[in-house]
Design a protein around this motif. Sequence first.
Motif, PDB file in Angstrom:
ATOM      1  N   ALA A 118       0.864 158.324  -5.491  1.00  8.37           N
ATOM      2  CA  ALA A 118       1.703 158.368  -4.296  1.00  8.37           C
ATOM      3  C   ALA A 118       1.444 159.624  -3.477  1.00  8.37           C
ATOM      4  O   ALA A 118       1.560 159.600  -2.241  1.00  8.37           O
ATOM      5  CB  ALA A 118       3.182 158.306  -4.702  1.00  8.37           C
ATOM      6  N   ARG A 119       1.080 160.733  -4.133  1.00  2.63           N
ATOM      7  CA  ARG A 119       0.802 161.964  -3.394  1.00  2.63           C
ATOM      8  C   ARG A 119      -0.402 161.804  -2.473  1.00  2.63           C
ATOM      9  O   ARG A 119      -0.517 162.511  -1.467  1.00  2.63           O
ATOM     10  CB  ARG A 119       0.571 163.127  -4.371  1.00  2.63           C
ATOM     11  N   SER A 135      -2.369 151.225 -10.101  1.00  5.55           N
ATOM     12  CA  SER A 135      -2.543 152.520  -9.449  1.00  5.55           C
ATOM     13  C   SER A 135      -4.016 152.894  -9.343  1.00  5.55           C
ATOM     14  O   SER A 135      -4.425 153.602  -8.426  1.00  5.55           O
ATOM     15  CB  SER A 135      -1.808 153.609 -10.245  1.00  5.55           C
ATOM     16  N   ASP A 189      13.543 160.687  -6.278  1.00  7.44           N
ATOM     17  CA  ASP A 189      13.268 159.954  -7.513  1.00  7.44           C
ATOM     18  C   ASP A 189      12.835 158.519  -7.218  1.00  7.44           C
ATOM     19  O   ASP A 189      13.100 157.596  -7.993  1.00  7.44           O
ATOM     20  CB  ASP A 189      14.503 159.941  -8.418  1.00  7.44           C
ATOM     21  N   MET A 211       9.824 157.034  -7.059  1.00  7.30           N
ATOM     22  CA  MET A 211       8.787 156.382  -7.856  1.00  7.30           C
ATOM     23  C   MET A 211       9.346 155.855  -9.171  1.00  7.30           C
ATOM     24  O   MET A 211       8.967 154.772  -9.625  1.00  7.30           O
ATOM     25  CB  MET A 211       7.628 157.342  -8.120  1.00  7.30           C
ATOM     26  N   ARG A 212      10.248 156.604  -9.789  1.00  5.47           N
ATOM     27  CA  ARG A 212      10.849 156.108 -11.034  1.00  5.47           C
ATOM     28  C   ARG A 212      11.718 154.886 -10.741  1.00  5.47           C
ATOM     29  O   ARG A 212      11.703 153.911 -11.510  1.00  5.47           O
ATOM     30  CB  ARG A 212      11.682 157.203 -11.699  1.00  5.47           C
ATOM     31  N   PRO A 227       4.754 156.660 -14.899  1.00  2.00           N
ATOM     32  CA  PRO A 227       5.352 157.450 -13.812  1.00  2.00           C
ATOM     33  C   PRO A 227       4.451 158.595 -13.346  1.00  2.00           C
ATOM     34  O   PRO A 227       4.412 158.912 -12.154  1.00  2.00           O
ATOM     35  CB  PRO A 227       6.650 157.987 -14.437  1.00  2.00           C
ATOM     36  N   ILE A 228       3.716 159.218 -14.276  1.00  5.57           N
ATOM     37  CA  ILE A 228       2.811 160.314 -13.905  1.00  5.57           C
ATOM     38  C   ILE A 228       1.703 159.805 -13.000  1.00  5.57           C
ATOM     39  O   ILE A 228       1.401 160.391 -11.947  1.00  5.57           O
ATOM     40  CB  ILE A 228       2.222 160.966 -15.172  1.00  5.57           C
ATOM     41  N   LEU A 262       1.702 157.046 -11.216  1.00  8.02           N
ATOM     42  CA  LEU A 262       2.279 156.589  -9.945  1.00  8.02           C
ATOM     43  C   LEU A 262       2.557 157.755  -9.009  1.00  8.02           C
ATOM     44  O   LEU A 262       2.280 157.677  -7.809  1.00  8.02           O
ATOM     45  CB  LEU A 262       3.560 155.800 -10.212  1.00  8.02           C
ATOM     46  N   ARG A 263       3.109 158.834  -9.553  1.00 10.00           N
ATOM     47  CA  ARG A 263       3.399 159.993  -8.697  1.00 10.00           C
ATOM     48  C   ARG A 263       2.113 160.595  -8.138  1.00 10.00           C
ATOM     49  O   ARG A 263       2.057 160.968  -6.955  1.00 10.00           O
ATOM     50  CB  ARG A 263       4.185 161.043  -9.492  1.00 10.00           C
ATOM     51  N   ARG A 264       1.089 160.714  -8.968  1.00 15.95           N
ATOM     52  CA  ARG A 264      -0.181 161.269  -8.480  1.00 15.95           C
ATOM     53  C   ARG A 264      -0.802 160.371  -7.432  1.00 15.95           C
ATOM     54  O   ARG A 264      -1.362 160.840  -6.435  1.00 15.95           O
ATOM     55  CB  ARG A 264      -1.135 161.466  -9.657  1.00 15.95           C
ATOM     56  N   LYS A 267       8.001 156.768  -2.028  1.00 17.98           N
ATOM     57  CA  LYS A 267       7.642 158.175  -2.233  1.00 17.98           C
ATOM     58  C   LYS A 267       8.571 159.105  -1.467  1.00 17.98           C
ATOM     59  O   LYS A 267       8.862 160.227  -1.910  1.00 17.98           O
ATOM     60  CB  LYS A 267       6.195 158.380  -1.791  1.00 17.98           C
TER      61      LYS A 267
END
Length: 274
Positions: free
Chosen positions: A254-255, A157, A92, A94-95, A247-248, A250-252, A88
């Motif tokens: 990871a936040r 996730s 970039d 996470m991608r 990816p969406i 995963l990013r959420r 994180k």
Amino acid sequence: MITGWRRGLIELRQSFTNGTELFSHFLWPVLLLIVLWFMRDRDFGTSGYALGTLVLPSMLGMNAAMGMVSMSQQLTADREDGTLLRAKATPDGMRGYLTGKIVSVSGGLLADLAILLIPGMVIIGGLATGVESWVTLVWVLALGLVATLPIGAVLGSIFATARAQGLIQLPILGMIAISGIFYPITSLPVWVQWIAQVFPVYWLGLGTRSALLPDDAVTIEIGDSWRHWETVGVLGAWAVLGLIVAPIVLRRMARRESGSSVAERRERALRRVG
């Protein structure tokens, strides 16, 4: 993207130099080969085909689909030990992390499939081995892995702990049970056949059967057809959906990760061990 590929290749190399992971690569294929051995002399009805001949290609599709479980388990483990938190923090990240996991899990799965397929072709006969068969097998597996591995990332996730992974395996095993892997799907009720065709597991099995079974074996399939275009359509739809959603998610996820949350999960794990 390049960083993700490099990360995936490093993880793949490590999995074949670690004794525990190397053992796991052989365990499941060997168990399936034992099943094939006992099926080798059993015929399926009046089709004239040995049951093992019909099952081996489906086993390849099933193993590829089980990559969802491997992906989910690895992501959950990385979440618990802080690997995701470090990803994180990089641009970039996470991608790149997702790309690396797809590369490493796909590579490991392809090795597992080779361990199953090569001895399996010795145990049983009647499989197609022409150039067209191998080309079909390659595109089916490639598209199938892209369709299923992002699903595993999404599942990983959602479930925050390794203990919760058992909840993931149950529905996946259910999909396998109704997808014609160990017995032709046309033997199942029609409403079950419709449910199975929604998910990628059935189409992976159908695609691998179309690659390795003789042409006249198509009579045991729905509509007496290998349905290649439908296979491309369904697996392609799952691939696009997964690559957009994963990816969406995963990013959420990871936040919400922080040093304190990682430490808290690690403390809980230590208490369970203690």
